[in-house]
Design an enzyme around this catalytic site. Structure first.
Site, short mmCIF file in Angstrom:
data_model
loop_
_atom_site.label_atom_id
_atom_site.label_comp_id
_atom_site.label_asym_id
_atom_site.label_seq_id
_atom_site.Cartn_x
_atom_site.Cartn_y
_atom_site.Cartn_z
NE ARG A 172 -3.79 0.20 2.30
CZ ARG A 172 -4.56 0.63 3.31
NH1 ARG A 172 -4.55 -0.03 4.47
NH2 ARG A 172 -5.31 1.69 3.17
CB CYS A 230 -1.99 3.47 9.84
SG CYS A 230 -3.36 4.05 10.88
#
Length: 275
Positions: A172, A230
């Site tokens: 990611r 995050c």
């Protein structure tokens, strides 16, 4: 006060003269609500707290798990029996992310003594209870700002002047996949540091020395300010917890990638390098 507690130490504390308040924060990203599992079996006296509705505000431009309303959070904590002069222990099913979110919020709002059950329910071997307890109300009144918090501009600045860690999976960060948010990639200047690498098999945190070495290799040299983000401020809280165990204070960007990527004016970097 240590940031984590072992199952054996907690079992002893629960039978002592001043047992801690215990919060059950079981949660699964994209999965079913776990309140039913809590009612079937939980640690003695533990009160269930829902991450999506009680540890976060409604999803929107500020991210998928923005800060909750502070007064509402205080009400939830008092109803769970949380008081300023009583230890609190939080746990989840074992991953540690949701428990760390509760730990961080209580620390941010000024509670002086909060710990996460290392390894969560998966490592508990003591007795369990069913149903829902009715604890005496607590007296905790949130006082936000006790630990550092980043907004988007602060995260961007820290990526340039200090160390900003991206706690998401490496793919990611690199922008190879993005299963949740509209854009893949990372904040320019951020360093990839998947929070999953902070734990050993079974979900317990690595020893403090190993965590110190890991973060030093990533650039936490003791002189630079450290921040974490995050996807939506949940796994990032677990990274802040790991940093705390390593003796490294860190700020959390609560909106994280879900807020950053929703703003098309924000730059996006791709690939394995910070820039």
């Amino acid at each position: 006060m240590n940031a984590i507690i072992s199952a054996s130490a907690l079992e002893g504390d629960l039978t002592g003269p001043t047992p801690p308040v215990v919060l059950d924060v079981r949660w699964q990203l994209g999965g079913p609500h776990l309140g039913g599992a809590y009612e079937e079996a939980h640690l003695p006296g533990a009160v269930f707290v829902d991450l999506d509705s009680e540890l976060a505000g409604p999803a929107g431009p500020a991210g998928r798990h923005p800060l909750p309303d502070v007064e509402g959070f205080g009400s939830v904590m008092r109803a769970a029996g949380v008081s300023v002069d009583r230890d609190v222990v939080v746990y989840d099913g074992g991953q540690g992310w949701a428990a760390a979110r509760a730990w961080w919020l209580l620390r941010w709002t000024g509670h002086p003594s909060v710990r996460v059950l290392d390894g969560g329910l998966a490592h508990w071997t003591g007795p369990l209870e069913s149903g829902r307890p009715s604890p005496a109300p607590g007296d905790f009144v949130p006082a936000p700002g006790a630990v550092p918090l980043l907004d988007a501009d602060g995260a961007a600045e820290l990526a340039r002047s200090g160390l900003l860690l991206d706690a998401r999976a490496g793919e990611r960060y690199r922008g190879e996949v993005e299963p949740i948010d509209p854009v893949g990639g990372h904040i320019p200047g951020a360093v990839s540091a998947p929070t999953t690498e902070n734990v050993v098999e079974g979900g317990r945190l690595r020893p403090a020395g190993e965590l110190t070495d890991r973060f030093a290799a990533l650039g936490a040299d003791g002189a630079s300010r450290v921040g974490v983000y995050c996807g939506s401020g949940v796994s990032g809280a677990h990274q802040v917890l790991a940093l705390a165990v390593a003796g490294i204070p860190a700020a959390l960007y609560i909106g994280s990638w879900s807020e950053w990527s929703a703003d098309t004016s924000r730059p996006v970097a791709k690939g394995a390098e910070p820039q």
